[in-house]
Design an enzyme around this catalytic site. Structure first.
Site, PDB file in Angstrom:
ATOM      1  CG  HIS A  91      -1.751  -1.110   1.450  1.00 40.40           C
ATOM      2  ND1 HIS A  91      -2.925  -1.237   0.769  1.00 40.40           N
ATOM      3  CD2 HIS A  91      -1.641  -2.213   2.236  1.00 40.40           C
ATOM      4  CE1 HIS A  91      -3.522  -2.372   1.140  1.00 40.40           C
ATOM      5  NE2 HIS A  91      -2.749  -2.985   2.015  1.00 40.40           N
ATOM      6  N   GLY A  94      -0.967   6.762  -2.281  1.00 42.67           N
ATOM      7  CA  GLY A  94      -1.962   6.978  -3.326  1.00 42.67           C
ATOM      8  C   GLY A  94      -2.905   5.804  -3.537  1.00 42.67           C
ATOM      9  CG  ASP A 200       7.256   9.751  -5.068  1.00 43.00           C
ATOM     10  OD1 ASP A 200       7.870  10.098  -4.031  1.00 43.00           O
ATOM     11  OD2 ASP A 200       6.228   9.065  -5.049  1.00 43.00           O
TER      12      ASP A 200
HETATM   13  P1  ATP Z   1       4.062   6.028  -2.020  1.00 46.14           P
HETATM   14  O1  ATP Z   1       2.628   5.806  -2.277  1.00 46.14           O
HETATM   15  O2  ATP Z   1       4.315   6.945  -0.885  1.00 46.14           O
HETATM   16  O3  ATP Z   1       4.787   6.386  -3.270  1.00 46.14           O
HETATM   17  P2  ATP Z   1       5.070   3.347  -2.207  1.00 46.14           P
HETATM   18  O4  ATP Z   1       5.929   3.616  -3.401  1.00 46.14           O
HETATM   19  O5  ATP Z   1       5.622   2.365  -1.216  1.00 46.14           O
HETATM   20  O6  ATP Z   1       4.709   4.686  -1.461  1.00 46.14           O
HETATM   21  P3  ATP Z   1       3.136   2.206  -3.965  1.00 46.14           P
HETATM   22  O7  ATP Z   1       3.728   2.900  -5.125  1.00 46.14           O
HETATM   23  O8  ATP Z   1       1.658   2.156  -3.861  1.00 46.14           O
HETATM   24  O9  ATP Z   1       3.643   2.835  -2.623  1.00 46.14           O
HETATM   25  O10 ATP Z   1       3.708   0.740  -3.961  1.00 46.14           O
HETATM   26  C1  ATP Z   1       3.454  -0.131  -2.901  1.00 46.14           C
HETATM   27  C2  ATP Z   1       4.442  -1.260  -2.964  1.00 46.14           C
HETATM   28  O11 ATP Z   1       4.084  -2.127  -4.015  1.00 46.14           O
HETATM   29  C3  ATP Z   1       5.868  -0.854  -3.264  1.00 46.14           C
HETATM   30  O12 ATP Z   1       6.548  -0.446  -2.111  1.00 46.14           O
HETATM   31  C4  ATP Z   1       6.440  -2.123  -3.856  1.00 46.14           C
HETATM   32  O13 ATP Z   1       6.933  -2.916  -2.816  1.00 46.14           O
HETATM   33  C5  ATP Z   1       5.240  -2.759  -4.521  1.00 46.14           C
HETATM   34  N1  ATP Z   1       5.269  -2.575  -5.972  1.00 46.14           N
HETATM   35  C6  ATP Z   1       4.894  -1.478  -6.664  1.00 46.14           C
HETATM   36  N2  ATP Z   1       5.023  -1.670  -7.990  1.00 46.14           N
HETATM   37  C7  ATP Z   1       5.493  -2.929  -8.146  1.00 46.14           C
HETATM   38  C8  ATP Z   1       5.857  -3.739  -9.289  1.00 46.14           C
HETATM   39  N3  ATP Z   1       5.767  -3.265 -10.525  1.00 46.14           N
HETATM   40  N4  ATP Z   1       6.322  -4.983  -9.054  1.00 46.14           N
HETATM   41  C9  ATP Z   1       6.435  -5.461  -7.790  1.00 46.14           C
HETATM   42  N5  ATP Z   1       6.128  -4.751  -6.692  1.00 46.14           N
HETATM   43  C10 ATP Z   1       5.657  -3.509  -6.848  1.00 46.14           C
END
Ligand code: ATP
Ligand code: MG
Length: 376
Positions: A91, A94, A200
């Site tokens: 999570h 966003g 970001d």
């Molecule tokens: P923020 O929303 O503050 O940017 P974040 O980057 O941790 O935080 P998300 O972008 O929603 O949040 O991603 C959540 C998690 O999902 C990530 O930390 C990552 O571990 C996993 N994730 C995101 N995209 C992928 C992907 N393409 N393949 C595998 N894991 C992913």
């Protein structure tokens, strides 16, 4: 993958920033799924509107080439009906990222689902702004397969990275981090060449896989999407450059700062600025508890007012320490320009296209997590 394409006005104008993404150093791997990722929850059992999926992946389908896959998905065949949601990968502020199965192509995807209460007009604008993602063609940028709206949520479908994001990896050895830095610099340079600022840059937006590939995600291409997300978003990102926290001009040099602080964190295994922790507490818990109180503001004040932290010489090589120090120069104009990043001795030293080093390290870490969790 969201945010804005750079225009003169956006780069030079004062930005209204979304707030609150805090550093995520030293997260315990025990609460992670078999990929070492964040949540060990079945999509079906979670409180979300995405359907859960039954077992079973076709081995044949996995043989499809990525060119084939792109073709299928780019032909407007990406839609909710064809996607079976599996685990929750994590999570963010966003939305929620799911591991999902795309039935027609037989591929595993990562689907980011973001709730957005916006008009159909704005939805259309976001979809057209995301078009540029189809054109992104770099080994260092996450593959984009398509996006669609269903009711008040957008699903953004990207390549699945089986090593997850770097924020879960704690301390990464310098020889591995060197190869990862090269990939991230190449990814950023590519985005900048398209006049896209990432906006970001942080460890959770750097993804790795067991093939040793390193790719950037969640970069800024849709003004409307970032604005829509920003409305439900409170706080300040601790990876932001001092000038951005202070509400000043934002540009490539601000991405360079975020790159520097991210790699300092990955090298140290903790967020580089001092945090007051009680015994037994981990940084994330403190930050969550103190949302709205002074502690995070003090941290931000510290980033704006104090001298940036420096990696300890002797523990890390001189080129690495120099490289990070340069990226984290307080004065943005003193940070390396894109062309200078690529020729820095630290980057040159590790620009050997040796993906095996990263691959072996990712595989080893995943193996360790699996055995810690008793998974065969
Ligand atoms: P923020 O929303 O503050 O940017 P974040 O980057 O941790 O935080 P998300 O972008 O929603 O949040 O991603 C959540 C998690 O999902 C990530 O930390 C990552 O571990 C996993 N994730 C995101 N995209 C992928 C992907 N393409 N393949 C595998 N894991 C992913
Ligand atoms: Mg992210």
């Amino acid at each position: 993958m969201y945010y804005t394409t750079v225009t003169e006005q956006q780069v030079n104008g004062v930005m209204i920033e979304p707030l609150q993404i805090y550093p995520r150093a030293c997260k315990p791997p025990g609460k992670r799924n078999i990929h070492g990722l964040k949540v060990n929850t079945r999509a079906g059992s979670s409180n979300n509107s995405c359907p859960a999926v039954t077992e079973g992946l076709s081995n044949n389908s996995l043989k499809k080439s990525s060119a084939e896959l792109k073709k299928i998905l780019a032909n407007g065949q990406m839609n909710e009906q064809d996607i079976q949601y599996r685990d929750i990968l994590g999570h963010g502020n966003g939305g929620t990222v799911y591991k999902a199965y795309h039935v027609p192509s037989g591929k595993i995807l990562a689907v980011k689902v973001i709730l957005l209460d916006i008009t159909v007009e704005l939805q259309k604008q976001i979809m057209s702004e995301l078009e540029i993602l189809y054109k992104c063609d770099s080994a260092y940028i996450i593959g984009f397969y398509g996006a669609f709206f269903v009711e008040n949520r957008i699903s953004i479908c990207t390549e699945f990275m089986d090593g997850g994001s770097l924020d879960v990896y704690r301390k990464i050895p310098e020889h591995v981090l060197g190869r990862i830095s090269v990939a991230v610099v190449k990814g950023l340079t590519y985005l900048w060449s398209l006049k896209i600022l990432h906006r970001d840059v942080k460890p959770s937006n750097m993804l790795v896989n067991t093939r040793g590939q390193v790719k950037l995600c969640d970069f800024g291409v849709s003004t409307q999407l970032v604005n829509s997300i920003a409305k439900t978003y409170v706080g300040t990102n601790a990876y932001m450059a001092p000038e951005r926290i202070a509400g000043e001009q934002y540009g490539i040099h601000s991405d360079v700062w975020s790159f520097g602080i991210s790699f300092m964190e990955l090298a140290l295994g903790r967020f580089p600025y001092p945090q007051v922790l009680r015994p037994g507490e981990v940084l994330n818990e403190v930050i969550q508890k103190s949302q709205g109180s002074l502690m995070p503001l003090q941290l931000l004040q510290c980033i704006v007012d104090e001298d940036p932290p420096v990696l300890p010489v002797g523990v890390f090589s001189e080129p690495f320490v120099h490289f990070i120090t340069q990226c984290m120069r307080k004065l943005s104009t003193e940070r390396p320009a894109p062309e200078e990043l690529m020729v820095h001795p630290f980057i040159v030293q590790y620009n050997d296209k040796n993906a095996e080093v990263v691959s072996m390290w990712v595989c080893r870490m995943l193996e360790e997590w699996r055995s810690q969790q008793g998974i065969q």
